[in-house]
Design a protein around this motif. Sequence first.
Motif, PDB file in Angstrom:
ATOM      1  N   ALA A   1       0.828  -1.251  -0.226  1.00 47.43           N
ATOM      2  CA  ALA A   1      -0.142   0.092  -0.052  1.00 47.43           C
ATOM      3  C   ALA A   1       0.993   1.285  -0.107  1.00 47.43           C
ATOM      4  O   ALA A   1       0.582   2.402  -0.547  1.00 47.43           O
ATOM      5  N   TYR A   2       2.105   1.291   0.452  1.00 42.89           N
ATOM      6  CA  TYR A   2       2.850   2.428   0.458  1.00 42.89           C
ATOM      7  C   TYR A   2       3.437   2.739  -0.698  1.00 42.89           C
ATOM      8  O   TYR A   2       4.070   3.929  -0.895  1.00 42.89           O
ATOM      9  N   GLU A   3       3.374   1.787  -1.600  1.00 43.79           N
ATOM     10  CA  GLU A   3       3.816   2.026  -3.005  1.00 43.79           C
ATOM     11  C   GLU A   3       2.661   2.470  -4.070  1.00 43.79           C
ATOM     12  O   GLU A   3       3.112   2.545  -5.134  1.00 43.79           O
TER      13      GLU A   3
ATOM     14  N   PHE B   1       1.814  -1.836  12.350  1.00 46.80           N
ATOM     15  CA  PHE B   1       3.150  -1.365  12.148  1.00 46.80           C
ATOM     16  C   PHE B   1       3.644  -0.882  13.499  1.00 46.80           C
ATOM     17  O   PHE B   1       2.658  -0.336  14.159  1.00 46.80           O
ATOM     18  N   SER B   2       4.861  -0.378  13.647  1.00 49.18           N
ATOM     19  CA  SER B   2       5.422   0.187  14.720  1.00 49.18           C
ATOM     20  C   SER B   2       4.809   1.764  14.424  1.00 49.18           C
ATOM     21  O   SER B   2       4.343   2.053  13.411  1.00 49.18           O
ATOM     22  N   GLU B   3       4.807   2.413  15.591  1.00 45.70           N
ATOM     23  CA  GLU B   3       4.353   4.064  15.539  1.00 45.70           C
ATOM     24  C   GLU B   3       5.069   4.721  14.394  1.00 45.70           C
ATOM     25  O   GLU B   3       4.329   5.345  13.954  1.00 45.70           O
ATOM     26  N   GLU B   4       6.393   4.584  14.300  1.00 43.93           N
ATOM     27  CA  GLU B   4       7.111   5.465  13.315  1.00 43.93           C
ATOM     28  C   GLU B   4       6.656   4.960  12.037  1.00 43.93           C
ATOM     29  O   GLU B   4       6.277   5.878  11.197  1.00 43.93           O
ATOM     30  N   ILE B   5       6.445   3.787  11.566  1.00 45.51           N
ATOM     31  CA  ILE B   5       5.902   3.327  10.243  1.00 45.51           C
ATOM     32  C   ILE B   5       4.618   3.440  10.171  1.00 45.51           C
ATOM     33  O   ILE B   5       3.967   3.940   8.923  1.00 45.51           O
ATOM     34  N   MET B   6       3.752   3.422  11.137  1.00 42.26           N
ATOM     35  CA  MET B   6       2.225   3.444  10.939  1.00 42.26           C
ATOM     36  C   MET B   6       1.872   5.189  10.731  1.00 42.26           C
ATOM     37  O   MET B   6       1.293   5.392   9.691  1.00 42.26           O
ATOM     38  N   GLU B   7       2.740   6.196  11.284  1.00 45.99           N
ATOM     39  CA  GLU B   7       2.436   7.485  10.886  1.00 45.99           C
ATOM     40  C   GLU B   7       2.945   7.723   9.502  1.00 45.99           C
ATOM     41  O   GLU B   7       2.281   8.476   8.580  1.00 45.99           O
ATOM     42  N   LYS B   8       3.997   7.258   8.827  1.00 46.84           N
ATOM     43  CA  LYS B   8       4.637   7.267   7.513  1.00 46.84           C
ATOM     44  C   LYS B   8       3.345   6.569   6.509  1.00 46.84           C
ATOM     45  O   LYS B   8       3.151   7.322   5.414  1.00 46.84           O
ATOM     46  N   MET B   9       2.636   5.610   6.909  1.00 45.74           N
ATOM     47  CA  MET B   9       1.775   4.927   6.200  1.00 45.74           C
ATOM     48  C   MET B   9       0.536   5.817   6.112  1.00 45.74           C
ATOM     49  O   MET B   9       0.053   5.973   4.929  1.00 45.74           O
ATOM     50  N   LEU B  10       0.220   6.457   7.191  1.00 48.96           N
ATOM     51  CA  LEU B  10      -1.123   7.213   7.427  1.00 48.96           C
ATOM     52  C   LEU B  10      -0.892   8.293   6.508  1.00 48.96           C
ATOM     53  O   LEU B  10      -1.807   8.730   5.668  1.00 48.96           O
ATOM     54  N   ALA B  11       0.274   9.106   6.321  1.00 47.04           N
ATOM     55  CA  ALA B  11       0.448  10.174   5.776  1.00 47.04           C
ATOM     56  C   ALA B  11       0.769   9.685   4.095  1.00 47.04           C
ATOM     57  O   ALA B  11      -0.015  10.593   3.464  1.00 47.04           O
ATOM     58  N   HIS B  12       1.046   8.777   3.775  1.00 52.35           N
ATOM     59  CA  HIS B  12       0.779   8.486   2.367  1.00 52.35           C
ATOM     60  C   HIS B  12      -0.649   8.023   1.909  1.00 52.35           C
ATOM     61  O   HIS B  12      -0.922   8.314   1.017  1.00 52.35           O
ATOM     62  N   LEU B  13      -1.275   7.599   2.767  1.00 55.29           N
ATOM     63  CA  LEU B  13      -2.665   7.232   2.503  1.00 55.29           C
ATOM     64  C   LEU B  13      -3.345   8.285   2.095  1.00 55.29           C
ATOM     65  O   LEU B  13      -4.292   8.472   1.289  1.00 55.29           O
ATOM     66  N   VAL B  14      -2.989   9.624   2.812  1.00 56.04           N
ATOM     67  CA  VAL B  14      -3.860  10.728   2.667  1.00 56.04           C
ATOM     68  C   VAL B  14      -3.486  11.214   1.218  1.00 56.04           C
ATOM     69  O   VAL B  14      -4.561  11.909   0.521  1.00 56.04           O
TER      70      VAL B  14
END
Length: 222
Positions: free
Chosen positions: A101-103, A122-135
Amino acid sequence: MTVNDTKQSLFGRTAWFYERAAHIFSGGQIKATKQWQVQWLHPGQRVLYVGAGNGEDVVMAARLGIQVTVVELSSEMLKRLEAKLVKLHLLENVNLICGDAYEHKPDEHYDALAANYFLNVFSEEIMEKMLAHLVTVLKPNGLLLIADFAPAVKSSISSFFQNMYYFSAVTVFHLITKSAFHPLYDYSVYCQKSGLRLIEDEQFPLFGFGPKWYRSMKLVTC
């Protein structure tokens, strides 16, 4: 686990029991959190489901005539979902993509996106990156729908039992799939940081009558 490490998903190991176990573990409330989201979706919309697993929520959306795209990393999960859609004569409404999903970078932005019991792997750090990408894949004023465990309650006694319940599931999936081991997330905090506005927030009682340990959220991009 890093974002790139998601290519090595082990969730296929759970494909044969995932939805059945979720139904038993939550007393049907995991499915209820997904069903609640359907009221915000309409025929003709383009909706993305990330990490949909066996896709009971995908079926709900496809039955409405929604143009559904699924991005799921586990080929085993995707095969089961495809078979389910074929059996229900719904496959023509759904585009299935086996990938990270990140790609995922669509040519056209989506009207809505559902991330159900997905961000918590996901870990907190990666979860935040994934969430930002989904937006980034949503249209302006697009909908983000999140169903997951509710955040920790404040009462010390209730919090103890809530954590016992939550970590029993997290531990099992960590051992089987190597998913991240972390405390309960309060997604409303992270969503606000990602520029999302919370519109609706519904909590669901365990087994339909117990403590409200499940949550479904409707957010919009700003």
